[in-house]
Design a protein around this motif. Structure first.
Motif, PDB file in Angstrom:
ATOM      1  N   ASP A 114      43.114  28.327  38.625  1.00  0.00           N
ATOM      2  CA  ASP A 114      42.775  29.540  38.248  1.00  0.00           C
ATOM      3  C   ASP A 114      41.719  29.387  37.025  1.00  0.00           C
ATOM      4  N   ASP A 118      37.522  33.761  36.426  1.00  0.00           N
ATOM      5  CA  ASP A 118      37.790  34.041  37.957  1.00  0.00           C
ATOM      6  C   ASP A 118      38.738  35.482  37.856  1.00  0.00           C
ATOM      7  N   GLN A 121      36.727  38.461  36.974  1.00  0.00           N
ATOM      8  CA  GLN A 121      36.035  38.741  38.188  1.00  0.00           C
ATOM      9  C   GLN A 121      36.874  39.689  39.060  1.00  0.00           C
ATOM     10  N   ARG A 122      38.176  39.272  39.199  1.00  0.00           N
ATOM     11  CA  ARG A 122      38.965  40.035  40.215  1.00  0.00           C
ATOM     12  C   ARG A 122      39.224  41.253  39.636  1.00  0.00           C
TER      13      ARG A 122
END
Length: 140
Positions: A114, A118, A121-122
């Motif tokens: 990860d 990321d 973004q989540r």
């Protein structure tokens, strides 16, 4: 960008749907979904960030310590100060800066596949869910 996590989260830990990303669906087992972040892992990331993030430019209003010349006290755990203020009922909400999350590479264990980008973004893609995750981290 920021995410406001209600510190005095009215809903308890059982109120969030832990089985499905984004809610709905009821009985889906996340253990079988590859690539889908696990609830407990995401809460742990939120908690680790809140407790460990250090901001050299952060200065607590109540600080009587000597400054470093940049307007802050180096090494201050910014969100830990806010969590204490929430516990003392001086604050009722917590504003998490996405720029802070982006500048905290220690958030993720090495080799877990990860990235901080990321994770951000989540958060931005599902702010309501992550508001609940940060609220849960505050409660813990």
């Amino acid at each position: 960008m920021a995410l406001a996590a209600a510190a005095a989260a009215a809903a308890g830990p059982g109120a969030l749907d832990r089985g499905v990303v984004g809610g709905g669906g009821g009985g889906t087992n996340n253990d079988t979904l590859e690539g889908v972040p696990q609830y407990e892992e995401e809460v742990e990331k939120c908690k680790r960030f809140l407790l460990e993030f250090e901001d050299g430019a952060f200065m607590d209003d109540d600080d009587d310590e000597e400054e470093d010349g940049t307007g802050g006290i180096p090494g201050r755990k910014k969100y830990k100060v806010f969590l204490q203020r929430i516990a003392d009922r001086e604050l009722s909400s917590l504003l998490v800066q996405m720029d802070d999350v982006l500048t905290y590479p220690q958030l993720l264990p090495a080799g877990d596949g990860d990235s901080v980008e990321d994770f951000v973004q989540r958060i931005m893609g599902n702010a309501q869910r992550y508001q609940g995750l940060f609220s849960e981290a505050v409660q813990q």
